[in-house]
Design a protein around this motif. Structure first.
Motif, mmCIF file in Angstrom:
data_model
loop_
_atom_site.group_PDB
_atom_site.id
_atom_site.type_symbol
_atom_site.label_atom_id
_atom_site.label_comp_id
_atom_site.label_asym_id
_atom_site.label_seq_id
_atom_site.Cartn_x
_atom_site.Cartn_y
_atom_site.Cartn_z
ATOM 1 N N PRO A 142 -4.144 -0.047 -2.195
ATOM 2 C CA PRO A 142 -3.459 -1.279 -1.810
ATOM 3 C C PRO A 142 -3.674 -2.357 -2.874
ATOM 4 C CG PRO A 142 -5.431 -0.965 -0.486
ATOM 5 C CD PRO A 142 -5.245 0.280 -1.269
ATOM 6 N N VAL A 200 5.142 3.598 2.546
ATOM 7 C CA VAL A 200 4.586 2.394 1.947
ATOM 8 C C VAL A 200 4.569 1.312 3.009
ATOM 9 C CG1 VAL A 200 6.841 1.643 1.063
ATOM 10 C CG2 VAL A 200 4.757 0.722 0.061
ATOM 11 N N HIS A 210 0.859 -1.178 0.000
ATOM 12 C CA HIS A 210 0.000 0.000 0.000
ATOM 13 C C HIS A 210 0.896 1.228 0.000
ATOM 14 C CE1 HIS A 210 -3.570 2.385 1.887
ATOM 15 N NE2 HIS A 210 -3.346 2.711 0.622
ATOM 16 N N TYR A 211 1.065 1.809 -1.165
ATOM 17 C CA TYR A 211 1.859 3.033 -1.310
ATOM 18 C C TYR A 211 0.968 4.222 -0.999
ATOM 19 C CZ TYR A 211 4.694 6.703 -3.411
ATOM 20 O OH TYR A 211 5.438 7.845 -3.626
ATOM 21 N N GLN A 212 1.459 5.104 -0.089
ATOM 22 C CA GLN A 212 0.643 6.230 0.368
ATOM 23 C C GLN A 212 1.383 7.549 0.249
ATOM 24 O OE1 GLN A 212 -1.392 4.989 4.223
ATOM 25 N NE2 GLN A 212 -0.163 3.162 3.790
ATOM 26 N N SER A 234 -2.606 3.917 -6.799
ATOM 27 C CA SER A 234 -2.984 4.727 -5.628
ATOM 28 C C SER A 234 -3.958 3.965 -4.735
ATOM 29 C CB SER A 234 -3.605 6.060 -6.067
ATOM 30 O OG SER A 234 -2.671 6.809 -6.799
ATOM 31 N N SER A 255 1.116 -0.720 -6.706
ATOM 32 C CA SER A 255 0.283 0.059 -5.771
ATOM 33 C C SER A 255 0.450 1.558 -6.016
ATOM 34 C CB SER A 255 0.652 -0.292 -4.330
ATOM 35 O OG SER A 255 -0.018 0.542 -3.415
ATOM 36 N N LYS A 256 1.670 1.965 -6.283
ATOM 37 C CA LYS A 256 1.915 3.391 -6.555
ATOM 38 C C LYS A 256 1.156 3.850 -7.790
ATOM 39 C CE LYS A 256 5.648 6.725 -7.363
ATOM 40 N NZ LYS A 256 7.110 6.897 -7.582
#
Length: 718
Positions: A425, A365, A359-361, A423, A419-420
């Protein structure tokens, strides 16, 4: 173990334990040779935490954090069993959870090299004993009695004469205010209640009732699912792709090119993201991808071994280890043995295929999955994405097998990049075909072994290996010999044989290679221990007697005594073939004897395997026996059933129908024995594998006179 007083602010900075009352734990400063016990004043709080290894709340509930991956090797049981012994708590009352990746808290968390117990058991024993002593001290103060009048058991402190007791939760806050004892007395082996006992594993019920969380079980709100079509020739790039048919599959959301790191290289693919794994897989099947495979060799298996064997005849290689003058002795010797052995490429083929949730946030991450090396994942992804390491959060789940494959960073990196892009997970799932055809693999290796004999004695040994160096994939090409060239060869031989050399003849291909269970010992062991049998024959000596002669160290002699006794080596009968091999890796030595015979149909039958392990100090004998048995099963498959082969740069095996596994009917009776001593702990998960293949082929020679120098071989065709 050193002791050190640090400020509470420094402690919380190091351990990340804000809000707890703990003032006792250990941490791993880079300048220290071993972990340091730290202590600081506590604050009133509902719980204490021993640097996140042991957590005790005011109700007396104990939570133990397992700092290493659990992939079947038993750390989920062994680490708590160590802590519970000196802490004096009952395992049935303990909650065990996986620790997050955190090098500062836990030190090295890489589950590999059979290192979990041997690298941490002394620290864990001392830390747990220190906690117990501090809890007893608080109880003694409350009762106004001496420490000698108190003892701990089952998570309580008891007063011997009155029978009064406190549970640990009633003592933890006051215990946190005490100074750390500089020295604590550990139990003697004879006093152990839990350690060295065959206790039932804590993870078995979880794995049988379905509550154990593996990577594929992890679910997050809004999570998407992805599969990736990757270049089948490993180093090729995407020329173009047509996603029109894939996007028509119900549930498919997006298709795009993705790139994941494989150490110093990158692999390209096309990701299909959907609202279910099934939809992603169907979308992947509908993709049309054109690949550019120019610029690197499209390798064939036959070419690999021809080049290796040619180089062994013409090159001396880089010395990894040398003593004496073996070349001069060999040149003058009247009696020599000069042979070549060959071992194949192997897939890891874990029962659980590779998978990962990321999950990139933006500014961080978070990753969940079957991961053997959380801090390596942190290091790699933080570098690739330009994030601080503490912003890469790695959570370990149970692993359905690892064997080294899940210590890589490629699949967490790929999941992060997908994931990036989305946007959201994302869970990336590899199919069995992805796993089999993409690697990385155990490298295929050829060995040239030379020996000189005079008057029935070994005067020189010379070993050269030609195969891919895993360090070259991990760190780039180097001019140093493979550091594992001599792995598997017992150290006492160097004392009794004065002229020995090991060298690597460097060999490169585009094939990605990396660790496989017992690493190079799995291939070295076959070559070196088979060669010692050939030397024994040339010297006119019994194979086990030759090893006894040249392994003069006491532990080796005791190991051989045990092998002889349990197998009935000296009572061998006609029409029985006995083979022996003794290998060492990861600080443990394992000797194996295999007995074979001809079945009524004329085929070779493995009648019995005896394995004797000297791993020094150990925790749970049942886990050791299970690991050795599993190692032998894996070794049997690698020696007689499966291999990875290449044609025009493509892997020819894709699933279990053409990369077959041993069946239950293939497995011979196995007896495992553990040597009892007080030496430092060695590894358990891997050392049981290397000795099997040479013991088997040596037994076949003893029965048939046929020497097997190339693996795998068809047992039914011997």
């Amino acid at each position: 173990m050193n002791t050190n007083q640090v400020s509470r602010r420094d402690f919380l900075r190091v351990s990340g334990l804000a809000g707890t009352a703990l003032c006792l734990g250990f941490y791993f400063p880079s300048s220290a040779k071993e972990a340091e016990i730290i202590n600081t004043t506590g604050t009133a709080s509902s719980e204490i935490e021993l640097n996140a290894w042991i957590h005790i709340d005011t109700n007396g509930k104990v939570t133990i954090f397992n700092h290493r991956a659990e992939m079947g090797q038993g750390s989920f049981q062994s680490v708590p069993q160590i802590i519970a012994e000196e802490l004096e708590v009952d395992l049935k009352d303990v909650n065990i959870v996986f620790a997050q990746g955190n090098r500062e808290k836990y030190g090295n968390q890489v589950t590999g090299g059979s290192s979990t117990i041997r690298s941490s058991y002394k620290n864990l024993l001392k830390l747990s004993a220190t906690a117990r002593v501090m809890l007893i001290s608080v109880a003694a103060q409350k009762w106004a009695v001496s420490l000698a009048d108190c003892y701990a058991a089952s998570g309580h402190v008891f007063h011997k004469t009155s029978g009064n007791k406190f549970h640990y939760g009633e003592l933890v806050v006051d215990a946190s205010k005490l100074a750390t004892p500089k020295e604590v007395i550990l139990k003697k082996t004879s006093e152990y209640k839990l350690i060295r006992k065959p206790l039932l594993r804590q993870d078995t019920p979880l794995k049988t009732n379905g509550t154990a969380i593996f990577g594929l079980d992890k679910k997050l709100p809004g999570m998407l699912y992805a599969t990736v079509e990757r270049n089948p020739r490993l180093r090729g790039v995407v020329k173009s792709f047509d996603a029109s048919a894939a996007l028509k599959v119900p549930g498919v959301i997006k298709v795009f090119k993705v790139r994941m790191g494989v150490f110093k290289t990158f692999r390209e693919g096309v990701a299909v993201v959907a609202n279910s794994t099934w939809a992603a897989m169907q979308g992947k099947k509908a993709l049309k991808v054109a690949w550019d495979d120019t610029g690197f060799e499209h390798i064939n298996t036959a070419d690999i071994y021809k080049r290796q064997q040619d180089s062994l005849q013409t090159q001396e290689g880089l010395f990894a280890k040398k003593q004496g003058e073996p070349d001069a002795i060999l040149k003058q010797a009247e009696k020599t043995v000069d042979v070549v052995y060959q071992t194949p490429y192997q897939s890891h083929s874990c029962m659980e295929p590779v998978n990962c949730v990321a999950h990139y946030q933006g500014d961080k991450v978070e990753i969940w999955g079957p991961i053997q090396a959380p801090e390596w994942v942190q290091d790699y992804i933080s570098e690739q994405l330009g994030l601080a390491k503490e912003k890469v959060i790695v959570n370990m789940t149970f692993l359905g097998g690892g064997f080294g494959r899940k210590a890589f960073m490629d699949y967490p990196h790929e999941a992060t990049m997908i994931s990036k892009e989305m946007s959201a997970p994302v869970q990336v799932v590899w199919t069995r075909e992805d796993d089999a055809t993409q690697g990385p693999y155990r490298p295929g290796i050829s060995y040239r072994c030379q020996g000189a004999i005079k008057d029935g004695e070994i005067t020189a040994l010379k070993f050269r290996m030609a195969g891919q160096n895993n360090d070259h994939w991990r760190a780039g090409k180097t001019d140093q010999a493979n550091r594992s060239t001599a792995e598997g060869f017992l150290k006492p031989y160097y004392d009794s044989i004065k002229n020995i050399s090991f060298a690597e003849v460097q060999f490169e291909t585009p094939i990605p290679t990396m660790w496989w269970r017992s690493v190079y010992a799995s291939t070295n062991g076959f070559a070196y221990e088979s060669f010692l049998d050939e030397i024994a024959l040339a010297a006119g000596k019994d194979p086990l007697a030759l090893r006894r002669q040249y392994l003069q160290e006491e532990r080796s002699q005791l190991l051989i005594d045990k092998m002889e006794a349990v197998s009935g080596w000296k009572q061998r009968k006609k029409n029985e073939g006995f083979g022996v091999a003794i290998t060492e890796c990861f600080a443990s030595t394992v000797g194996q004897i295999v007995k074979v015979s001809r079945a009524e149909n004329g085929k070779i039958k493995i009648d019995q395997v005896w394995a004797v392990m000297d791993c020094g100090w150990y925790v749970n004998p049942d886990i050791i026996k299970a690991q050795v048995e599993g190692s032998i099963v894996m070794a049997l498959g690698a020696a007689t059933i499966h291999e990875i082969t290449f044609k025009d740069g493509l892997v020819e095996q894709s699933n279990f129908y053409n990369y077959k596994m041993p069946r239950i009917t293939d497995i011979p009776p196995i007896e495992v024995y553990i040597m009892e001593n007080e030496a430092n702990a060695g590894g358990v998960g891997e050392p049981g594998l290397p000795a099997f293949a040479p013991a088997l082929t040596n037994a076949i020679f003893d029965l048939t006179g046929k020497r097997i120098r190339k693996l795998p071989f068809d047992l039914s065709a011997v």
